[in-house]
Motif scaffolding. Structure first.
Motif, PDB file in Angstrom:
ATOM      1  N   GLN A 139     -13.169 -23.985  64.305  1.00 31.48           N
ATOM      2  CA  GLN A 139     -11.715 -23.842  64.319  1.00 31.48           C
ATOM      3  C   GLN A 139     -11.037 -25.076  63.719  1.00 31.48           C
ATOM      4  OE1 GLN A 139      -9.901 -21.191  64.952  1.00 31.48           O
ATOM      5  NE2 GLN A 139      -8.028 -22.346  64.484  1.00 31.48           N
ATOM      6  N   ASP A 140     -11.532 -26.263  64.062  1.00 32.69           N
ATOM      7  CA  ASP A 140     -10.950 -27.493  63.509  1.00 32.69           C
ATOM      8  C   ASP A 140     -11.161 -27.580  61.996  1.00 32.69           C
ATOM      9  OD1 ASP A 140      -9.856 -28.380  65.826  1.00 32.69           O
ATOM     10  OD2 ASP A 140     -11.246 -30.058  66.142  1.00 32.69           O
ATOM     11  N   GLU A 141     -12.278 -27.059  61.531  1.00 29.55           N
ATOM     12  CA  GLU A 141     -12.526 -27.068  60.093  1.00 29.55           C
ATOM     13  C   GLU A 141     -11.505 -26.197  59.350  1.00 29.55           C
ATOM     14  OE1 GLU A 141     -16.541 -25.886  59.495  1.00 29.55           O
ATOM     15  OE2 GLU A 141     -17.389 -27.758  60.262  1.00 29.55           O
ATOM     16  N   LYS A 142     -11.128 -25.094  59.956  1.00 29.28           N
ATOM     17  CA  LYS A 142     -10.152 -24.208  59.331  1.00 29.28           C
ATOM     18  C   LYS A 142      -8.795 -24.881  59.191  1.00 29.28           C
ATOM     19  CE  LYS A 142     -12.295 -19.965  61.095  1.00 29.28           C
ATOM     20  NZ  LYS A 142     -12.111 -18.813  62.017  1.00 29.28           N
ATOM     21  N   THR A 143      -8.436 -25.703  60.179  1.00 30.97           N
ATOM     22  CA  THR A 143      -7.116 -26.339  60.175  1.00 30.97           C
ATOM     23  C   THR A 143      -7.153 -27.758  59.609  1.00 30.97           C
ATOM     24  OG1 THR A 143      -7.426 -27.181  62.434  1.00 30.97           O
ATOM     25  CG2 THR A 143      -6.444 -24.982  62.196  1.00 30.97           C
ATOM     26  N   GLY A 144      -8.357 -28.305  59.406  1.00 33.34           N
ATOM     27  CA  GLY A 144      -8.472 -29.672  58.924  1.00 33.34           C
ATOM     28  C   GLY A 144      -8.150 -30.711  59.978  1.00 33.34           C
ATOM     29  N   ALA A 145      -8.214 -30.321  61.242  1.00 31.17           N
ATOM     30  CA  ALA A 145      -7.791 -31.220  62.324  1.00 31.17           C
ATOM     31  C   ALA A 145      -8.765 -32.356  62.590  1.00 31.17           C
ATOM     32  CB  ALA A 145      -7.584 -30.406  63.611  1.00 31.17           C
ATOM     33  N   ASN A 146      -9.987 -32.283  62.057  1.00 27.58           N
ATOM     34  CA  ASN A 146     -10.945 -33.358  62.314  1.00 27.58           C
ATOM     35  C   ASN A 146     -11.195 -34.231  61.085  1.00 27.58           C
ATOM     36  OD1 ASN A 146     -12.430 -31.620  60.724  1.00 27.58           O
ATOM     37  ND2 ASN A 146     -13.891 -31.038  62.344  1.00 27.58           N
ATOM     38  N   GLN A 147     -10.296 -34.186  60.118  1.00 32.79           N
ATOM     39  CA  GLN A 147     -10.437 -35.021  58.923  1.00 32.79           C
ATOM     40  C   GLN A 147     -10.308 -36.501  59.293  1.00 32.79           C
ATOM     41  OE1 GLN A 147     -11.165 -33.946  55.699  1.00 32.79           O
ATOM     42  NE2 GLN A 147     -11.584 -32.051  56.822  1.00 32.79           N
ATOM     43  N   GLY A 148     -11.173 -37.317  58.742  1.00 36.38           N
ATOM     44  CA  GLY A 148     -11.092 -38.757  58.959  1.00 36.38           C
ATOM     45  C   GLY A 148     -11.740 -39.246  60.230  1.00 36.38           C
ATOM     46  N   VAL A 149     -12.364 -38.355  61.010  1.00 36.65           N
ATOM     47  CA  VAL A 149     -13.011 -38.762  62.254  1.00 36.65           C
ATOM     48  C   VAL A 149     -14.352 -39.429  61.941  1.00 36.65           C
ATOM     49  CG1 VAL A 149     -14.111 -37.905  64.362  1.00 36.65           C
ATOM     50  CG2 VAL A 149     -11.890 -36.997  63.642  1.00 36.65           C
ATOM     51  N   ASP A 150     -14.591 -40.598  62.543  1.00 36.10           N
ATOM     52  CA  ASP A 150     -15.835 -41.333  62.301  1.00 36.10           C
ATOM     53  C   ASP A 150     -16.977 -40.862  63.200  1.00 36.10           C
ATOM     54  OD1 ASP A 150     -14.922 -43.342  60.321  1.00 36.10           O
ATOM     55  OD2 ASP A 150     -13.593 -43.959  61.955  1.00 36.10           O
ATOM     56  N   TYR A 151     -16.661 -40.614  64.485  1.00 35.39           N
ATOM     57  CA  TYR A 151     -17.696 -40.203  65.432  1.00 35.39           C
ATOM     58  C   TYR A 151     -17.155 -39.121  66.366  1.00 35.39           C
ATOM     59  CZ  TYR A 151     -20.197 -44.526  64.214  1.00 35.39           C
ATOM     60  OH  TYR A 151     -20.852 -45.532  63.550  1.00 35.39           O
ATOM     61  N   VAL A 152     -18.060 -38.245  66.798  1.00 36.15           N
ATOM     62  CA  VAL A 152     -17.768 -37.287  67.855  1.00 36.15           C
ATOM     63  C   VAL A 152     -18.538 -37.711  69.096  1.00 36.15           C
ATOM     64  CG1 VAL A 152     -18.087 -34.902  68.630  1.00 36.15           C
ATOM     65  CG2 VAL A 152     -17.372 -35.372  66.282  1.00 36.15           C
ATOM     66  N   GLY A 153     -17.863 -37.727  70.225  1.00 31.11           N
ATOM     67  CA  GLY A 153     -18.518 -38.079  71.486  1.00 31.11           C
ATOM     68  C   GLY A 153     -18.064 -37.159  72.594  1.00 31.11           C
ATOM     69  N   GLY A 154     -18.814 -37.176  73.677  1.00 29.46           N
ATOM     70  CA  GLY A 154     -18.450 -36.380  74.844  1.00 29.46           C
ATOM     71  C   GLY A 154     -17.929 -37.269  75.953  1.00 29.46           C
ATOM     72  N   VAL A 155     -17.018 -36.747  76.750  1.00 28.85           N
ATOM     73  CA  VAL A 155     -16.617 -37.456  77.962  1.00 28.85           C
ATOM     74  C   VAL A 155     -17.707 -37.153  78.984  1.00 28.85           C
ATOM     75  CG1 VAL A 155     -14.860 -37.704  79.744  1.00 28.85           C
ATOM     76  CG2 VAL A 155     -14.184 -37.253  77.382  1.00 28.85           C
ATOM     77  N   PRO A 156     -18.576 -38.117  79.246  1.00 36.24           N
ATOM     78  CA  PRO A 156     -19.784 -37.826  80.017  1.00 36.24           C
ATOM     79  C   PRO A 156     -19.437 -37.470  81.470  1.00 36.24           C
ATOM     80  CG  PRO A 156     -19.534 -40.188  79.651  1.00 36.24           C
ATOM     81  CD  PRO A 156     -18.453 -39.527  78.888  1.00 36.24           C
ATOM     82  N   ASP A 157     -20.324 -36.630  82.044  1.00 39.52           N
ATOM     83  CA  ASP A 157     -21.575 -36.159  81.452  1.00 39.52           C
ATOM     84  C   ASP A 157     -21.437 -34.718  80.920  1.00 39.52           C
ATOM     85  OD1 ASP A 157     -23.237 -38.423  81.995  1.00 39.52           O
ATOM     86  OD2 ASP A 157     -23.171 -37.854  84.106  1.00 39.52           O
TER      87      ASP A 157
END
Length: 474
Positions: free
Chosen positions: A268-286
């Motif tokens: 979904q983010d790829e369709k809208t371009g909402a994750n452009q320029g993001v360096d890393y993806v992480g999770g709020v653990p756990d």
């Protein structure tokens, strides 16, 4: 929440029930208990407060104190259990999981009808498991009693009974909001909330009870006392949040669902371009981490852990006595990896955004350590309603929910008529709510998984899932 485990074996069952119950410790923070049956000793019971110590440390002497070829154990988020009950149905030990919304009415009706009494806890509260026992005991046998209890209870009740002949009765709640699974080994049978709890003890899957189904088992046999109903509403949050990653419910593994869920969000983010320029993806653990792994795999943005939870000495942030101490513990648990934060644009996936308090502190912590931008994704839709059926997302008021508070700030009472629009990112109201939350928490962007997306990730028919906390539909 809460969880239970029971076993009836051709050998001593204490060890299996000790370890099986301990594997449910992620479901509740307050009390743990075990009960056992031995032909010479009879029924035995022990309960401990586990708010500040793991189940296993409080019950490490249980092998010297209890014995029996049948036993049950529970992890409870509220009242002490299991209880030992003596009634016209016999003497038995009882565990329950769920919540009773109409407890005051049931108590009053029972007292008027029976002229009896309940043991009162602090403030006059009645133990919910004792209330379930009172409902069961109104009928002439366990089958009718369990069915009656589940019929009159507004809420949810899965029930586990250890009888004074060593046999165990297990009943899944009427609409199957919670799982109940049966395992089998060469020594007998067991019952569990979490499948991995018995798989680690060398049991194999025997069956998953259907909604409202009741079974009874000994070491030698498993018999069905009442067939399952046709309607099911299993809680979707089992997969999104509180189920353990190795568990499976209705044949769907939790970890795999979370990977799929993250992939759908990334698409979904790829369709809208909402994750452009993001360096890393992480999770709020756990619990947010596997959703983030799925997101990273699909988006091809590197997965990273910009901060680590220090759990050896700070395993639980909710055990401190007051809010300021809880906040301090939460802060102490988070240790930054500065090379992965400073001047980086980070996208985090959390399992859900309910009240938002700790999430706000986490984002502040990231900016304090040099983050350039913090984007937030929730692995489930906006939580608009406090749960009526379990103890997850239960609140004194729906206004404790960050979404409801923001809606009231934006539009007042009128906004409550349009919660479906606020949930939908494609509407002006939905966009306004997301922007307002971003402004409050200093998010660079915010998006929630859609209801359709989380249903797709689970893979069950939508009509079989409880989604009340997201859309208010029962």
């Amino acid at each position: 929440m809460g969880g239970f485990f029971g076993a009836a074996l051709k050998r001593d069952a204490i060890s299996d029930v000790f370890f099986g119950t301990d594997y449910h410790s992620h479901l509740a923070p307050r009390r743990g208990g075990m009960a056992a049956y031995d032909p010479e000793v009879g029924l035995q019971r022990e309960i401990h407060n586990i708010s500040n110590s793991p189940f296993r440390t409080k019950f490490e002497h249980i092998f010297d104190e209890m014995r029996g070829t049948s036993a049950i154990g529970c992890i409870s988020d509220s009242d002490p259990q299991p209880l030992l009950i003596r009634s016209k149905l016999g003497t038995y030990a009882l565990c329950t999981i769920g919540v009773i919304n109409n407890a005051p009415q049931l108590i009053d009706q029972y007292l008027v009808f029976s002229g009896g009494h309940f043991g009162a806890m602090q403030g006059g509260k009645v133990n919910s498991t004792e209330l379930v026992a009172a409902m069961i005991n109104q009928k002439s046998n366990f089958i009718e009693g369990i069915q009656f209890a589940q019929q009159v209870i507004d809420g949810t009740a899965s029930i586990l009974i250890l009888k004074d002949d060593g046999r165990i009765i297990a009943a899944r709640d009427r609409l199957g909001r919670l799982p109940v699974l049966i395992g089998k080994s060469e020594d007998g049978y067991c019952v569990s909330f979490e499948s991995h709890a018995y798989q680690k003890l060398d049991y194999v899957d025997e069956k998953e009870l259907g909604p409202g189904e009741i079974v009874e088992f000994s070491a030698d046999e498993l018999i069905q006392l009442s067939p399952p109903g046709k309607e099911m509403r299993i809680c979707s949050f089992l997969w999104s949040y509180y189920g353990y990653s190795t568990a499976s419910y209705e044949g769907v593994n939790v970890e795999c669902m979370r990977y799929r869920n993250g992939e759908i969000m990334a698409e979904q983010d790829e369709k809208t371009g909402a994750n452009q320029g993001v360096d890393y993806v992480g999770g709020v653990p756990d619990s947010g981490t596997p959703h983030a792994i799925g997101y990273a795999n699909r988006s091809h943005i590197p997965f990273a852990r910009p901060f680590i939870k220090y759990t050896p000495t700070w395993p639980r942030s909710f055990t401190a006595a007051n809010k300021s101490q809880r906040n301090q513990v939460a802060k102490m648990k988070q240790i930054a990896v500065h090379d992965l934060i400073k001047d980086k644009s980070l996208l985090f996936v959390d399992d859900s955004i309910v009240r938002g308090t700790q999430l706000q502190e986490t984002v502040e912590f990231l900016y304090e350590n040099g983050a350039k931008a913090v984007h937030m994704r929730s692995a489930c839709p906006p939580v608009m309603y406090g749960c009526k059926y379990l103890n997850f997302s239960r609140a004194t008021s729906d206004m404790e929910l960050i979404t409801r508070r923001v809606v009231m700030e934006l539009e007042g009472e009128e906004g409550l008529k349009h919660l479906d629009e606020y949930s939908d990112a494609s509407t002006p109201r939905g966009q306004a709510m997301r922007k307002a939350i971003c402004d409050k928490f200093n998010f660079a962007s915010l998006e929630f998984q859609s209801l359709e997306g989380v249903v797709k990730a689970i893979g069950l028919d939508k009509c079989k899932l409880c989604t009340y906390c997201w859309n208010g539909k029962e």
